[in-house]
Design a protein around this motif. Structure first.
Motif, PDB file in Angstrom:
ATOM      1  N   ASN A 128      -2.583  26.134   5.920  1.00  0.00           N
ATOM      2  CA  ASN A 128      -3.363  27.118   6.654  1.00  0.00           C
ATOM      3  C   ASN A 128      -3.791  28.199   5.675  1.00  0.00           C
ATOM      4  O   ASN A 128      -2.969  28.713   4.915  1.00  0.00           O
ATOM      5  CB  ASN A 128      -2.536  27.731   7.773  1.00  0.00           C
ATOM      6  CG  ASN A 128      -2.048  26.682   8.753  1.00  0.00           C
ATOM      7  OD1 ASN A 128      -2.738  25.705   9.027  1.00  0.00           O
ATOM      8  ND2 ASN A 128      -0.845  26.864   9.272  1.00  0.00           N
ATOM      9  N   GLN A 166      -0.132  20.094   6.076  1.00  0.00           N
ATOM     10  CA  GLN A 166      -1.383  20.843   6.174  1.00  0.00           C
ATOM     11  C   GLN A 166      -1.209  22.233   5.598  1.00  0.00           C
ATOM     12  O   GLN A 166      -0.105  22.755   5.511  1.00  0.00           O
ATOM     13  CB  GLN A 166      -1.893  20.868   7.602  1.00  0.00           C
ATOM     14  CG  GLN A 166      -0.976  21.555   8.586  1.00  0.00           C
ATOM     15  CD  GLN A 166      -1.461  21.348  10.019  1.00  0.00           C
ATOM     16  OE1 GLN A 166      -1.766  20.232  10.430  1.00  0.00           O
ATOM     17  NE2 GLN A 166      -1.545  22.435  10.764  1.00  0.00           N
ATOM     18  N   THR A 201       5.664  18.646   8.129  1.00  0.00           N
ATOM     19  CA  THR A 201       6.306  18.063   9.311  1.00  0.00           C
ATOM     20  C   THR A 201       7.183  16.899   8.869  1.00  0.00           C
ATOM     21  O   THR A 201       6.706  15.969   8.228  1.00  0.00           O
ATOM     22  CB  THR A 201       5.242  17.563  10.303  1.00  0.00           C
ATOM     23  OG1 THR A 201       4.314  18.612  10.526  1.00  0.00           O
ATOM     24  CG2 THR A 201       5.879  17.159  11.613  1.00  0.00           C
ATOM     25  N   ASN A 256       2.534  23.817   5.897  1.00  0.00           N
ATOM     26  CA  ASN A 256       3.127  23.315   7.135  1.00  0.00           C
ATOM     27  C   ASN A 256       3.539  21.859   6.893  1.00  0.00           C
ATOM     28  O   ASN A 256       2.692  20.979   6.814  1.00  0.00           O
ATOM     29  CB  ASN A 256       2.093  23.430   8.263  1.00  0.00           C
ATOM     30  CG  ASN A 256       2.648  22.974   9.587  1.00  0.00           C
ATOM     31  OD1 ASN A 256       3.751  22.427   9.675  1.00  0.00           O
ATOM     32  ND2 ASN A 256       1.868  23.171  10.643  1.00  0.00           N
TER      33      ASN A 256
HETATM   34  C1  LIG Z   1       2.250  22.546  11.860  1.00  0.00           C
HETATM   35  O1  LIG Z   1       1.927  21.183  11.986  1.00  0.00           O
HETATM   36  C2  LIG Z   1       2.240  20.651  13.267  1.00  0.00           C
HETATM   37  C3  LIG Z   1       1.945  19.165  13.240  1.00  0.00           C
HETATM   38  O2  LIG Z   1       0.732  18.886  12.623  1.00  0.00           O
HETATM   39  C4  LIG Z   1       1.454  21.383  14.347  1.00  0.00           C
HETATM   40  O3  LIG Z   1       1.787  20.873  15.600  1.00  0.00           O
HETATM   41  C5  LIG Z   1       1.764  22.857  14.269  1.00  0.00           C
HETATM   42  O4  LIG Z   1       0.972  23.566  15.209  1.00  0.00           O
HETATM   43  C6  LIG Z   1       1.503  23.386  12.883  1.00  0.00           C
HETATM   44  N1  LIG Z   1       1.935  24.769  12.811  1.00  0.00           N
HETATM   45  C7  LIG Z   1       1.214  25.729  12.217  1.00  0.00           C
HETATM   46  C8  LIG Z   1       1.778  27.109  12.243  1.00  0.00           C
HETATM   47  O5  LIG Z   1       0.162  25.490  11.662  1.00  0.00           O
END
Ligand SMILES: *[C@@H]1O[C@H](CO)[C@@H](O)[C@H](O)[C@H]1NC(C)=O
Ligand SMILES: *[C@@H]1O[C@H](CO)[C@@H](O)[C@H](O)[C@H]1NC(C)=O
Ligand SMILES: *[C@@H]1O[C@H](CO)[C@@H](O)[C@H](O)[C@H]1NC(C)=O
Ligand SMILES: *[C@@H]1O[C@H](CO)[C@@H](O)[C@H](O)[C@H]1NC(C)=O
Ligand SMILES: *[C@@H]1O[C@H](CO)[C@@H](O)[C@H](O)[C@H]1NC(C)=O
Ligand SMILES: *[C@@H]1O[C@H](CO)[C@@H](O)[C@H](O)[C@H]1NC(C)=O
Ligand SMILES: *[C@@H]1O[C@H](CO)[C@@H](O)[C@H](O)[C@H]1NC(C)=O
Ligand SMILES: *[C@@H]1O[C@H](CO)[C@@H](O)[C@H](O)[C@H]1NC(C)=O
Ligand SMILES: *[C@@H]1O[C@H](CO)[C@@H](O)[C@H](O)[C@H]1NC(C)=O
Length: 420
Positions: free
Chosen positions: A355, A353, A253, A251
């Motif tokens: 997951n 990040q 951003t 992820n």
């Molecule tokens: C990806 O990162 C953003 C910002 O940290 C967060 O708001 C979002 O929920 C994340 N999406 C996923 C699918 O983890």
């Protein structure tokens, strides 16, 4: 055009003047053939335009079967020619004409006004007589679909639309993404100003991932699904010394827009090394130069994920790199493995990040290539921990109810005795 999902970074190369794109990959949610080098000539138009086409045709029935619809995806454009492409000037617009394989052609026309230009029409034609692509087509001959997109853009701006757009016309679905185009380059200098399509402008009130509700009427990529679980291992010459199986979702951003990328284990390579105090698992793929997981030992009896270091290529050609060597995840005793079936997030930085899904790792003391007993994450055991609590609460409640009814009953019988 409708928006369907966040673009998948790293699929196309950036083009100024025209160059090839990376080959389509089976892992894509739908087949995309890549980047028609949109620039017919670098001196008059520049940019890139990624496209892919999926079309249906009616196949002849046979003696014992009715005619049916078949779907063809055009996943490899080469060989490509650009006959008929025109450099725009004050009289005539710019035209980007691309012909590929046998009988496919794709033409985009741009028109120029005083201080603006517009994308006029997008023409796609295919030859149903081509028996390789349309082996048993009922109808023969050339079919052309014509879509028009009336967007006016300031003359000096690059039109940018990274989002996936879908054009549907009759039996043809055209997917476009990573469009960066300046059809009328002024004075031979490619502009730095961008005109961003609406789909790319993230509404501030909405989370960027929301457009998974694809409005397109036909098969479009579904919501970002769970990544497939990959099995990774490291061998130090003495057998397997590190084991990991996990589904990984990155992820990233950037400019407040999150791009979520699933790692496809089928197209990901892995290496690594093992030492007594540290162990490394490194993944790489065509877009990920490296994604390192560094494990360390603490207090001589536990291991944990200490460091993540990534470098990957994004859609626009820039490189995204981040490292954090002060992490503390996936903590478990040495001689065991760490397991977490629930989705867990490794937060490497504010912009990056990971997951993880169905995670199991053992970076040290792997015996005979097998996982040792697992220490499960608290998320997994949440429910197990709640069950005795719930049973306890229910029992307690029952006891109270029984006790109260007993008291009431006793009082009633007492008053009963007195009244007699
Ligand atoms: C990806 O990162 C953003 C910002 O940290 C967060 O708001 C979002 O929920 C994340 N999406 C996923 C699918 O983890
Ligand atoms: C990976 O390969 C397996 C077996 O070949 C296949 O079933 C699966 O769909 C592939 N996954 C992706 C994401 O391409
Ligand atoms: C514009 O196009 C026409 C026909 O396509 C051509 O005859 C003419 O020379 C072109 N004009 C310029 C200025 O290129
Ligand atoms: C192009 O050059 C002309 C004259 O040299 C100048 O007036 C104009 O501003 C330039 N346009 C751009 C976009 O640089
Ligand atoms: C391989 O195993 C042997 C015996 O267990 C050990 O002595 C040796 O150091 C190991 N080699 C490596 C590279 O770990
Ligand atoms: C991973 O890196 C190795 C060595 O740099 C390279 O040979 C291999 O092709 C890469 N794998 C993928 C899937 O790009
Ligand atoms: C690529 O896109 C990212 C985010 O959208 C941006 O920060 C970066 O500067 C871009 N790089 C290039 C070379 O355009
Ligand atoms: C991340 O990896 C790169 C390349 O292997 C390396 O140069 C860099 O030092 C690493 N960063 C950290 C924090 O380890
Ligand atoms: C590492 O993280 C801990 C807590 O997470 C923090 O207290 C410490 O300052 C960090 N160290 C560095 C060098 O960033």
């Amino acid at each position: 055009m409708t928006r369907a999902e966040v673009p998948i970074p790293g699929f196309c190369s950036v083009v100024v003047g025209g160059q090839r794109c990376s080959r389509p990959r089976a892992s894509e949610p739908f087949p995309r053939s890549c980047c028609s080098p949109a620039a017919a000539a670098a001196s008059c138009a520049a940019g890139s335009w990624c496209a892919s086409v999926s079309l249906r045709f009616r196949a002849r029935g046979s003696f014992c079967s009715a005619s049916s619809w078949k779907t063809v995806s055009i996943s490899d454009l080469r060989p490509v020619t650009y006959d008929g492409s025109i450099c725009g000037n004050d009289q005539n617009g710019t035209k980007i004409a691309v012909q590929f394989r046998s009988g496919f052609s794709w033409t985009v026309s741009f028109t120029k006004e005083a201080s603006t230009y517009s994308i006029g029409s997008i023409l796609f034609s295919y030859n149903m007589s081509d028996s390789t692509t349309f082996p048993d087509a009922k109808e023969k001959g050339i079919v052309t679909v014509n879509d028009s997109v009336a967007i006016k853009i300031p003359l000096d701006d690059i039109f940018r639309c990274n989002s996936l757009s879908v054009l549907k016309e009759n039996n043809v679905l055209q997917y476009f993404w990573d469009v960066h185009i300046q059809p009328f380059v002024q004075n031979g200098t490619v502009s730095t100003k961008e005109f961003v399509c609406d789909e790319d402008k993230t509404p501030t009130t909405l989370a960027p991932i929301i457009h998974t509700t694809a409005p397109s009427p036909t098969t479009t990529p579904a919501a970002k699904e769970k990544p497939e679980v990959g099995n990774y291992s490291v061998n130090n010459g003495n057998g397997t010394c590190l084991l990991a199986s996990m589904g990984l979702q990155l992820n990233i951003t950037q400019d407040k827009v999150a791009s979520v990328i699933n790692i496809n284990p089928n197209t990901t390579d892995f290496t690594g090394n093992c030492h007594t105090e540290t162990a490394l698992l490194r993944l790489n793929s065509s877009t990920i130069r490296y994604l390192d997981f560094v494990f360390a030992v603490k207090n001589e009896n536990r291991f944990y994920l200490k460091e993540v270091n990534i470098s990957m290529r994004l859609v626009n050609g820039s490189v995204f790199s981040i490292a954090n060597n002060n992490l503390s995840y996936w903590d478990a005793p040495l001689g065991s493995s760490y397991m977490c079936n629930k989705e867990q997030t490794v937060s490497v930085s504010g912009t990056f990040q990971i997951n993880t899904f169905d995670l199991r790792v053992q970076p040290f003391s792997v015996k005979e290539g097998k996982y040792s007993t697992a220490e499960e994450c608290s998320a997994d055991s949440d429910l197990n921990f709640l069950i005795p609590v719930a049973v306890g609460v229910a029992l307690g409640f029952l006891i109270i109810v029984v006790f109260i009814s007993y008291m009431i009953g006793r009082r009633k019988s007492r008053t009963g005795y007195q009244s007699v």
